[in-house]
Design an enzyme around this catalytic site. Structure first.
Site, mmCIF file in Angstrom:
data_model
loop_
_atom_site.group_PDB
_atom_site.id
_atom_site.type_symbol
_atom_site.label_atom_id
_atom_site.label_comp_id
_atom_site.label_asym_id
_atom_site.label_seq_id
_atom_site.Cartn_x
_atom_site.Cartn_y
_atom_site.Cartn_z
ATOM 1 N N CYS A 68 0.821 -1.206 0.000
ATOM 2 C CA CYS A 68 0.000 0.000 0.000
ATOM 3 C C CYS A 68 0.858 1.260 0.000
ATOM 4 C CB CYS A 68 -0.914 -0.025 1.230
ATOM 5 S SG CYS A 68 -1.894 1.470 1.413
ATOM 6 N N CYS A 112 -0.381 4.129 2.143
ATOM 7 C CA CYS A 112 -0.175 3.965 3.590
ATOM 8 C C CYS A 112 1.295 4.212 3.957
ATOM 9 C CB CYS A 112 -0.513 2.541 4.042
ATOM 10 S SG CYS A 112 -2.026 1.872 3.382
ATOM 11 N N ASP A 113 2.214 3.688 3.153
ATOM 12 C CA ASP A 113 3.614 3.623 3.573
ATOM 13 C C ASP A 113 4.567 4.454 2.724
ATOM 14 O OD1 ASP A 113 2.846 1.787 5.528
ATOM 15 O OD2 ASP A 113 3.014 0.109 4.133
#
Ligand code: NAP
Length: 348
Positions: A142, A145-146
């Site tokens: 992701c 997200c990261d």
């Protein structure tokens, strides 16, 4: 419904499993039909859209809309009409008797007359060495997200579809360089996404190449990777077949998988609900949401190996709720609410 009944005594008309766009759309329709649906949110509440930044192709948002925002609005809308939400995932389901019984990971059992399965799909892994150990430590599925952890890094994105292009474009905001590693020499991505990635100065491609091994530790994160290449593509298969492949070691600070998704149907594996070879819930020929078990309906990515769009998931969610509503009504009229379960043979 008796409000003093304990949870396992309560018989719901409809339980919706999954709270992505398909589940929420089903919940809105079922709630507006006064079926008081219970939505089980599952292990990834909100589904895949919560991992997306901008959704540009959902009708009605000419400027685009954030994935999180779209989901939150859908949840508010379902709430407004009386849908209930609770956390929980189904461990196993029994369709042999009516009402259906759903055993949750918490040990609770829920009972329902109709079930809408909208459990979606989860990110696929590629099977590289050390991926179990390093997932979450520099290896990710992701980018939204990261990605921000990789400011100034060189990173790899694995895959050749729209997800990989999207991940690469997002990562290019933070990383110094993004290399898309694709196992063939032709992208699967849509033209518009492929063009955006190709035109980006920080993004380059490695064709006919696959990720064999990830280097690094949980303390130090990802430090590099071993790639394999074969001029005819699918190098790992060629390697397994004993062919010569080229090896290449690269230094990278992050690796992102964008290789598609697998449907979340584990809890249906030993039930009469028919799945296809890839684990997708199979609907009856000529029917959109009805499955091989009468009273179980499917919606969204869990039953759609082809389109997998937010808008199609929302569409099938509404269809599943309408089908469930009609089915409940027919049974109520026929007085067969407690009949034994009839299995419908899946079409070949
Ligand atoms: P996808 O279209 O199935 O593409 C998966 C890619 O990963 C393919 O290029 C595939 O290679 C590769 N792959 C699969 N397994 C692999 C493995 N084990 N090792 C290495 N490579 C592997 O999946 P997706 O990209 O997630 O897209 C799914 C759907 O969502 C599509 O309909 C897409 O249009 C949509 N989507 C749209 C957007 C957008 O419009 N912004 C964003 C994301 C997704 P091969 O090509 O060789 O099979």
């Amino acid at each position: 419904m008796n409000e003093h009944a304990t949870e396992s005594e309560t018989i719901h008309d409809v339980i919706v499993v999954g709270s992505g766009v398909a589940g929420l759309s089903a919940a809105v329709y079922a709630a507006r039909a006064d079926l008081e649906p219970l939505v089980l949110e599952g292990p990834e509440p909100g589904g895949q859209l919560t991992l997306t930044t901008d959704v540009e192709n959902y009708l009605g948002f000419p400027e685009g809309v954030g994935g999180m925002e779209l989901i939150q609005r859908g949840k508010d809308q379902a709430h407004r009409f009386g849908a209930e939400f609770r956390h929980g995932s189904i461990e196993s389901a029994t369709f042999d008797e009516r009402p259906f019984e759903l055993d949750l990971a918490t040990g609770d059992t829920l009972r329902t007359r109709a079930l809408i399965v909208a459990t979606g799909a989860s990110a696929r892994w590629v099977g590289a060495e050390n991926e179990d150990e390093l997932m979450g430590y520099g290896l990710s599925t992701c980018a939204t997200c990261d990605g921000a952890f990789h400011r100034g890094d060189d990173v790899l994105v694995i895959g050749g579809g729209d997800s990989a292009m999207e991940e690469a474009l997002f990562l290019a905001k933070f990383a110094d360089s993004v290399t898309i590693v694709h196992r063939r020499d032709e992208l699967r991505a849509s033209d518009i996404m492929a063009r955006r990635a190709r035109d980006h100065e920080k993004i380059s491609f490695r064709w006919n190449t696959e990720l064999l091994e990830i280097h690094g530790t949980q303390d130090g994160g990802v430090t590099g990777a071993t790639l394999v290449r074969h001029p005819d593509g699918r190098p790992k298969k060629k390697l397994e077949a004993g062919a010569n492949v080229e090896y290449d070691e690269v230094d990278v600070g992050g690796i992102f998988y964008g290789v598609g998704h697998v449907p979340n149907t584990d809890f249906l594996a030993n039930t009469a609900v028919t799945l296809d070879d890839s684990g997708h819930l199979r609907t009856l020929d000529g029917r959109t949401t009805e499955t091989s078990v009468d009273g179980v309906f499917g919606a969204g990515d869990v039953m759609d190996p082809e389109y997998r769009q937010a808008i199609t998931a929302a569409g099938t969610g509404s269809m599943a709720a309408l089908d469930a509503e009609a089915w409940l009504e027919e049974r109520a009229i026929a007085g067969t609410q407690s009949d034994a379960v009839t299995e419908v043979p899946a079409d070949d």
